[in-house]
Write an enzyme that holds these catalytic residues in place. Structure first.
Site, mmCIF file in Angstrom:
data_model
loop_
_atom_site.group_PDB
_atom_site.id
_atom_site.type_symbol
_atom_site.label_atom_id
_atom_site.label_comp_id
_atom_site.label_asym_id
_atom_site.label_seq_id
_atom_site.Cartn_x
_atom_site.Cartn_y
_atom_site.Cartn_z
ATOM 1 N N LYS A 93 0.858 -1.186 0.000
ATOM 2 C CA LYS A 93 0.000 0.000 0.000
ATOM 3 C C LYS A 93 0.893 1.233 0.000
ATOM 4 O O LYS A 93 1.908 1.270 0.701
ATOM 5 C CB LYS A 93 -0.878 -0.052 1.253
ATOM 6 N N SER B 263 -9.027 2.351 3.567
ATOM 7 C CA SER B 263 -8.109 3.003 2.647
ATOM 8 C C SER B 263 -7.167 2.020 1.922
ATOM 9 O O SER B 263 -6.404 2.430 1.048
ATOM 10 C CB SER B 263 -7.276 4.046 3.391
ATOM 11 N N SER C 220 -9.381 0.281 7.953
ATOM 12 C CA SER C 220 -8.868 0.331 6.578
ATOM 13 C C SER C 220 -8.284 -0.983 6.069
ATOM 14 O O SER C 220 -8.052 -1.125 4.871
ATOM 15 C CB SER C 220 -7.814 1.434 6.455
#
Length: 491
Positions: free
Chosen positions: A80, A156, A180
């Site tokens: 990520k 996220s 997230s």
């Protein structure tokens, strides 16, 4: 280029199985990387989930210090674009403001991942600074759900969730400051564990005492992969403020045994928030399934002031994030965030938090303490609490009220709106307790839906044990054995 495996063969393997094939000499780490890169090329034009592929480590997986003797033996892994830094690699955090940002050192967890044998071969999408619920700014990218591209992955950990669900990689990096890891896992049909505070280091630039709510982790498609990831990557960096949890036996061994009869509480009435009837029905279905496995299940809720807890969580986000922005502004020699480079809600968060007093933080810390103690007392009587992953179904692309591109002038109202949707995940971050989203349920439109389990601090192993028991009972068929429409095996 001829790939080492057919796509059906590739999608049938988890990370543990791929690593074993490398150890047996059937495949090489370079062949695995080439296959993952081909999977990205096949699916990313539709999903917009990967920002960059590191072509040099696709060609030579050992280039950045990967340990080929590690348990993952060169398995491809995507990072990520937020959290642990990679020396010399771009980390742009979903923001126009961060374009060209190139960290100069590996984070501690990055080193742990490489030591574990993971080939960190690219970056996945995230909303700006990971603040909101979807990687959805057309000026940067719009990440789409592989089950139905009219819908968001949520966030996220947006790109990670899409790439694991689409069969591109068996496992990928994720972070969780309020859900997230778990929410996108729930909406994309993946397994998403948020570990306890004190499992994964966020050093050397932050510690659990500065971060409070944020934790690292991964998405996977099998429980054993998540267990192996925690076993291989856990532990504190030198100089941690707090002790880090250890476990008497590796989770990869623990999950081979069923847990005893568990006391499982059930709730969807979470402070002021309630799930839709459709999602409550999915929760009740999961509860009956767990009763069928021999567990005791009934409705119960911690005796905490959840309204105050959400207010404290909001204060934490606003004050933490404002100081992150302050640091970026100081480095750039700016006095305020440039409106053309930073999204509107993130600017409003900065405005609300830049001058927040220590007195406000002190009040917040008091509520963190009372809430964590109430959950702790609850887990003296209960092993697990089960909730839906969210109170509302997956939003369509273009639903701006949850995004940091929103034009909402009131940042507190924006956060209140967020909690009405993402009601069940944030407080486990506040309390530092483990929580997992399991792909056991389904929405009316066919999208996956996660069932969310939380346990007492450091009882991550129990969540994984229960998850493995469920996985065995399902014959390994999470999501009823279905695959999304956008998938490496499709077309």
């Amino acid at each position: 280029m001829t790939l080492a495996m057919s796509w059906d063969e590739w999608a049938a393997q988890d990370a543990t199985a791929l690593a074993e094939k490398v150890r047996q000499g059937e495949l090489t780490a370079a062949e695995l990387a080439q296959q993952a890169a081909a999977g990205i090329a096949k699916t990313n034009p539709t999903l917009s989930a990967v920002v960059e592929v590191f072509e040099d480590v696709v060609a030579d997986p050992l280039k950045d210090g990967l340990n080929p003797q590690g348990p993952f033996a060169g398995v491809p892994f995507l990072m990520k674009d937020l959290g642990p830094t990679l020396k010399g690699r771009l980390q742009e955090q979903g923001s126009l403001f961060m374009r060209g940002n190139r960290p100069t050192e590996d984070a501690w967890l990055t080193k742990q991942m490489r030591k574990a044998g993971l080939n960190l071969m690219g970056r996945t999408t995230t909303p700006e600074f990971g603040v909101c619920s979807s990687a959805e700014n057309p000026a940067v990218y719009v990440t789409r759900n592989p089950w139905n591209t009219d819908f968001t992955t949520c966030g996220s950990s947006a790109g990670t969730s899409a790439m694991v669900a689409a069969g591109v990689v068996p496992m990928s990096h994720a972070t969780d400051g309020g859900g997230s890891i778990r929410i996108p896992a729930g909406f994309n049909g993946n397994i998403g564990l948020k570990p306890s505070r004190g499992v994964f280091s966020i050093g050397p630039n932050l510690s659990d005492i500065t971060g409070y709510v944020s934790i690292q982790g991964c998405h996977s498609r099998t429980v054993r992969d998540t267990a192996a990831f925690v076993d291989a990557c856990r532990g504190g960096a030198p100089g941690e403020f707090m002790p880090f949890w250890t476990t008497p036996e590796p989770y990869t061994q623990l999950i081979q045994k069923d847990p005893g009869r568990l006391r499982i509480a059930l709730s969807h009435e979470w402070g002021d928030y309630r799930a839709t009837p459709e999602l409550v029905a999915e929760l009740e279905k999961a509860a009956r399934f767990l009763e069928g496995l021999g567990h005791h299940v009934e409705w119960a809720l911690p005796q905490a002031d959840l309204r105050e807890a959400f207010r404290a969580q909001t204060t934490c986000y606003i004050s933490n994030f404002a100081q992150v922005i302050n640091g970026l502004l100081a480095k750039a020699g700016l006095e305020r965030p440039p409106a053309e480079l930073i999204e509107p809600i993130n600017i409003r968060i900065w405005e609300a938090g830049k001058d927040l007093s220590y007195a406000e933080r002190y009040k917040m810390q008091a509520v963190f303490n009372s809430t964590a103690r109430a959950f702790g007392a609850f887990f003296e009587d209960w092993d697990i609490i089960l909730t839906p992953i969210t109170a509302l179904p997956t939003p369509r692309i273009g639903t701006t009220e949850y995004l940091t591109t929103s034009d909402n002038p009131d940042v507190l109202d924006w956060f209140d709106n967020l909690w009405k949707f993402f009601s069940y995940t944030p407080l486990s971050n506040l309390c530092g307790i483990p929580a997992i989203s399991l792909p056991m349920a389904q929405q009316a439109n066919g999208l996956p839906f996660g069932i969310h389990a939380q346990a007492r601090q450091a009882n991550d192993g129990l969540l994984l044990q229960l998850a493995a028991q469920i996985e065995r009972a399902l014959g390994g068929r999470w999501n009823d054995g279905r695959r999304p429409g956008v998938h490496v095996t499709a077309g």
